[in-house]
Enzyme design. Structure first.
Site, mmCIF file in Angstrom:
data_model
loop_
_atom_site.group_PDB
_atom_site.id
_atom_site.type_symbol
_atom_site.label_atom_id
_atom_site.label_comp_id
_atom_site.label_asym_id
_atom_site.label_seq_id
_atom_site.Cartn_x
_atom_site.Cartn_y
_atom_site.Cartn_z
ATOM 1 C CD GLU B 221 25.665 -6.648 32.176
ATOM 2 O OE1 GLU B 221 25.093 -5.959 31.309
ATOM 3 O OE2 GLU B 221 25.270 -7.513 32.552
ATOM 4 C CB CYS B 256 27.142 -1.817 25.691
ATOM 5 S SG CYS B 256 25.807 -1.505 26.893
#
Lengths: 496, 487
Positions: B221, B256
């Site tokens: 991720e 993110c």
């Protein structure tokens, strides 16, 4: 330039520029957007089907040349199987491409969402030598159906097939977007240095590591279809007809498919002590019935593997365990169906994937011990078990791990489009066949939508205790509490 | 990299011993039962409830994270992940019956989900509680044993995990290993059945290369430059609030999926900038460096990285709002920049901070080229009422996820897969996708002994080939012959 005319390149160092420009052309084709449309994908799959139909004879011929496969075996295992997969993809393409609408609970935000599959981009397919048509074209079907541009590097160890693919594919498919690049390890190395959006590799664990390490440099997702020692557990079956059918299926999987050089072939058998002699007799009978004529069996792919298998047999203790067969023909690269009874477990024949026509039979005190035997070893691509015992079947499924489990037959998982095909642990990761191929080469992109109408002011700073309380209620779907709190009539409490 | 120096050296030997112990627990079958998985999830749910104030305090210590954000973005999301898993556990564990194909008739087929074994979860510093517990929940719900290595850059949260997790879960199967680069390296040398990493692309490559040695599948991720395309037909007031809270209300941009840069038309930009300024003042006051509602920058390293981006020639003059910094407090104010040079550093790598460049174009359609010239981001956002533009955006922009008319919310929706593509990552999770990420989907195909197709076997004849051809093509006649013709 050698690449474009599809001439065989062997292991020479390719002009890196030639190779890179081919891949760049595939990238340009993808970036142009042409591979994304339904029409393009359909046309490519239809063209592939035409190739399989019109060039069927040529394919059967090169498979005979590279591996000594009989026409029927070659059709059953490769040409026919791929045609079935193309048909299946054509039938389902529209459905697979459609966004998947999600039903979401009312309180979920965003409340309208779907998953949109999109191609990954330019993908690399590296295939193996034992099913050189099948293992090249099956992944290619997935890549095309998912809307990618693709570069295929067939195995140089099946040179006639590699040559055939390099020649035929550009004639039928869009040669700007779908490329075949021939070559050996050096070419593979050069290809692996480039940036791909996905790499699909079928082959050995050793090379699988190299592929994944190269992919890591670019964060490229990979699928590794590897191998392992796939066992067949042989429980006692009541009727003699069942026994015969079972033995036939094992024999078919061991010798009838590329002479044992198959990742999902039966590597070794597990049976209990008292049943072993019967099993051996049955196997001998079936070998005689099916394989008397060696014309109906494939050949060992090359001298290197032939020597490897001979070396296995030459070990004293291993040789002593041979109960049937054992003869070899170096000129023909042929080894006859060979059965061994309890060869030493620490020799190569039982520590490495055999990939040849040698069938060890390991006997156990009771058949249930086969579970521990299998658990002590790396996870295989498939576990076969011949049994009627439902409890035993359950234990096998729950207590062992493998790519898949097949009861009472062999090899059929390869032609079943509704189940995922792939390994776990040392036998690999990633799955394909049917829709799993499509998904393998797609990015499943969630798309959520919100309107401007519904707005919660307490989402925003500046923060205060009241906003926190309101959110606590919302998150617990406690609408009444929320309303009360909003109106100032209730304070949040942990106890509720 | 700054990090806590552990008092005990967690070296290769210790890593080996840890994995060995977990493997033994896993082989004994402890983690596979429904009861065990449910009890662990219940333990975690209790942990979240009972230790909420400790967690909030650790997040405040590590990131000066406002209590509201701690609740909204970490605690409540962790809680709902846990409860959702508990609610669906039984259903997810059930084998899935699938239709068998005519080519294998007669047969029955199903797909059984089984745990991968012993897995490693390496988490990040920006949402140090959530990004640790969320994948761990996935590992547990799928029946694995797991080692969690929290980020050393959020030391208070890391220490909290090491201390309290063992009090709530079965520590013979779930372990916390603290540490920095040496400890992580020792862990990565071991053979895992899966590695789940959240962080940046540079370390992601190291993780994947280490995994390659053991043929270990990975989920990565990562991040990227998440673009926000803003059309002029939107409800500007609402849009700007959503963008602002999505950017600065999420760890002050250190997320993110935070908006990295905005693209809008030259004509609309002035309105957009004005609206953002007004909203920023409303949210954070006239002196944002003093607002308690803004996280600080995590450490001096990142602070310097961000101020360097602002100090670059031809960039600093493009600041149209904010730009204030306080090195002692590691605080940077929400900062807007207008039309920085395309080749400036701020437009190159993921910003991961409170700087928001606004790029202007003549037509919104031109923005696709800009977006696609960069690597695929984790999220891409579009604010518009124009359905056609929406469709084009979805078709032309490849990203981990797309959200129209809002920011970041999709990560809270447990029915959507959350993950990246290309440089933004491999694999997805959340909800059932977490269960799937830590499972092996094992096909189980059962046949009987009736229906034996003699045509399968040598000696091969033309007739057999004909039957096989028909069988493979699903022909009923061929099937009939295959089943009943004796050879």
């Amino acid at each position: 330039m050698a690449l474009i005319t599809g001439k065989k390149c062997g292991d020479e160092e390719m002009g890196a520029l030639g190779l890179e420009s081919e891949v760049a052309e595939a990238r340009t084709a993808f970036d142009s957007g042409k591979t994304k449309g339904f029409e393009w994908r359909k046309s490519q799959l239809k063209a592939l089907l035409r190739l399989l139909q019109e060039k069927e004879d040529d394919m059967l011929k090169v498979l005979k040349e590279d591996l000594g496969k009989h026409r029927v075996e070659a059709f059953r295992d490769e040409v026919g199987a791929v045609a079935k997969s193309v048909d299946n993809a054509l039938l389902n393409l529209k459905k697979w491409m459609a966004p998947e609408k999600l039903s979401l609970p009312l309180a979920a935000i965003p409340t309208v969402a779907e998953i949109v599959p999109e191609p990954l981009g330019v993908v690399l397919v590296i295939s193996s030598w034992n099913f050189p048509i099948g293992l090249s074209l099956e992944p290619l079907i997935g890549a095309i159906a998912a809307g990618n541009a693709a570069v295929l590097k067939p195995s140089e160890l099946a040179p006639a097939t590699s040559e055939f693919l390099a020649d035929a594919v550009p004639k039928y498919l869009d040669c700007e977007a779908i490329k075949v690049i021939q070559g050996g390890p050096q070419v593979a190395e050069q290809l692996l240095e480039l940036k791909w959006d996905k790499i699909f590799f079928t082959g050995s664990a050793r090379v699988g590591r190299i592929v994944m390490t190269a992919a890591a440099k670019h964060l490229t997702p990979v699928t590794l279809e590897l191998g392992g020692k796939c066992p067949a557990i042989f429980d006692s079956l009541k009727s003699s007809r069942d026994k015969k059918v079972a033995v036939g299926r094992v024999a078919g999987a061991k010798w009838g498919s590329c002479l044992g050089q198959a990742c999902i072939g039966v590597d070794y058998l597990l049976v209990n002590d008292e049943y072993a002699p019967t099993l051996i007799e049955l196997l001998k009978g079936v070998i005689k019935e099916f394989f008397s004529n060696s014309e109906h069996l494939a050949r060992i792919v090359n001298k290197h593997h032939f020597q490897r298998l001979c070396n296995i047999l030459q070990d004293e203790l291993v040789a002593a365990s041979v109960v049937h067969g054992g003869s070899v023909n170096a000129e023909e690269l042929f080894i006859e169906p060979t059965i061994l009874l309890n060869p030493p477990l620490d020799k190569e024949i039982m520590t490495e994937e055999i990939f040849g026509p040698l069938l060890p039979i390991i006997t156990l005190k009771k058949i249930e011990d086969s579970i521990e035997f299998i658990r002590a070893r790396p996870k295989p691509l498939v576990i076969y078990a011949f049994t009627h015992d439902e409890k035993f079947k359950r234990r096998i499924v729950e207590d062992t791990s493998s790519g898949c489990v097949i009861f009472n037959d062999t090899l059929i998982q390869y032609v079943c489009d509704t189940i995922p095909f792939g390994g776990v642990g040392q036998s690999g990761f990633g799955q394909y066949h049917g829709k799993f191929s499509f998904d393998n080469f797609s990015n499943r992109k969630p798309v959520g939508r919100r309107s401007f109408l519904i707005e919660f002011s307490f989402r925003y700073p500046p923060w205060n205790e009241k906003k926190l309380q309101l959110l606590r209620h919302i998150y617990r779907f406690d609408y009444i509490g929320f309303v009360l709190c909003f109106l100032g009539l209730k304070r949040y409490s942990y106890r509720s | 990299m700054e990090g806590k120096i552990s008092t005990e050296v967690f070296n290769r030997e210790k890593a080996e011993a840890t994995v060995k112990a977990l493997r033994q627990s896993f082989r004994a079958g402890k983690t596979k039962t429904y009861e065990w998985r449910a009890s662990q999830l219940e333990g975690i749910a209790r942990l979240i409830k009972e230790k909420e104030s400790d967690i909030t305090e650790a997040l405040r210590s590590d990131l000066a994270k406002p209590e509201m954000e701690s609740y909204l973005h970490e605690i409540s999301l962790a809680k709902s992940a846990c409860l959702f898993a508990l609610k669906n556990l039984k259903k997810w564990m059930k084998p899935e019956k699938v239709p068998a194909a005519i080519t294998t008739f007669p047969s029955s087929a199903k797909i059984v989900s089984e745990p991968l074994g012993v897995v490693l979860v390496i988490s990040a510093w920006n949402y140090p509680f959530l990004l640790s517990i969320d994948p761990v929940i996935g590992a547990i719900v799928a029946g694995n044993a797991v080692v969690l290595k929290p980020s050393e850059i959020a030391p208070a949260t890391s220490e909290l995990f090491a201390k309290i997790l063992p009090e709530y879960v079965d520590s013979s199967c779930i372990k916390v290993v603290e540490g920095g680069v040496p400890e992580t390296t020792a862990l990565l040398e071991q053979k895992w059945d899966k590695i789940f990493y959240t962080g940046n692309g540079k370390v992601g490559r190291i993780v994947m290369a280490a995994a390659a040695k053991h043929l270990t599948p990975v989920s990565l991720e990562l991040g990227g430059k998440s673009p926000v395309l803003v059309d002029s037909d939107v409800n500007l007031k609402v849009a700007v609030k959503r963008i602002a809270v999505g950017k600065w209300g999420c760890n002050n941009g250190q997320a993110c999926i935070a908006p990295d840069y905005i693209i809008t038309t030259k004509s609309f930009a002035p309105q957009l900038v004005e609206a953002l300024k007004v909203t920023l003042e409303k949210f954070y006051g006239k002196n944002p460096l003093e607002s308690a509602d803004l996280s600080r920058i995590v450490n001096l390293n990142h602070f310097k990285r961000l101020t360097d981006l602002l100090d670059e020639e031809n960039v600093s003059e493009k600041i149209v709002c904010g730009g204030q910094t306080d090195e002692k407090q590691l605080k940077i104010a929400p900062t807007l920049l207008l039309d920085v040079p395309h080749d400036s550093l701020i437009m190159k790598d993921e910003i991961f901070g409170p700087l928001l460049p606004i790029v202007t174009v003549d037509n919104l359609e031109d923005s696709f080229e800009i977006i696609n010239s960069m690597s695929k981001p984790l999220a891409a956002y579009l604010f518009t009422k124009n359905k056609k533009l929406e469709q084009e955006f979805i078709s032309n922009v490849s990203a981990g996820g797309i959200l129209v008319n809002d920011i970041a919310l999709h990560l809270a929706n447990l029915y959507l897969p959350f993950g990246g593509v290309g440089e933004s990552g491999i694999g997805a999770y959340h909800g059932k996708f977490s269960f799937d990420a830590f499972s092996h989907k094992k096909a189980v195909l059962s046949r009987g002994f009736a229906g034996e197709a003699g045509a399968r076997y040598p000696p091969y004849t033309t007739e057999k080939q004909w039957i096989l051809k028909g069988l493979i093509n699903g022909s009923i006649v061929a099937l009939f012959l295959a089943l009943f013709k004796r050879f």
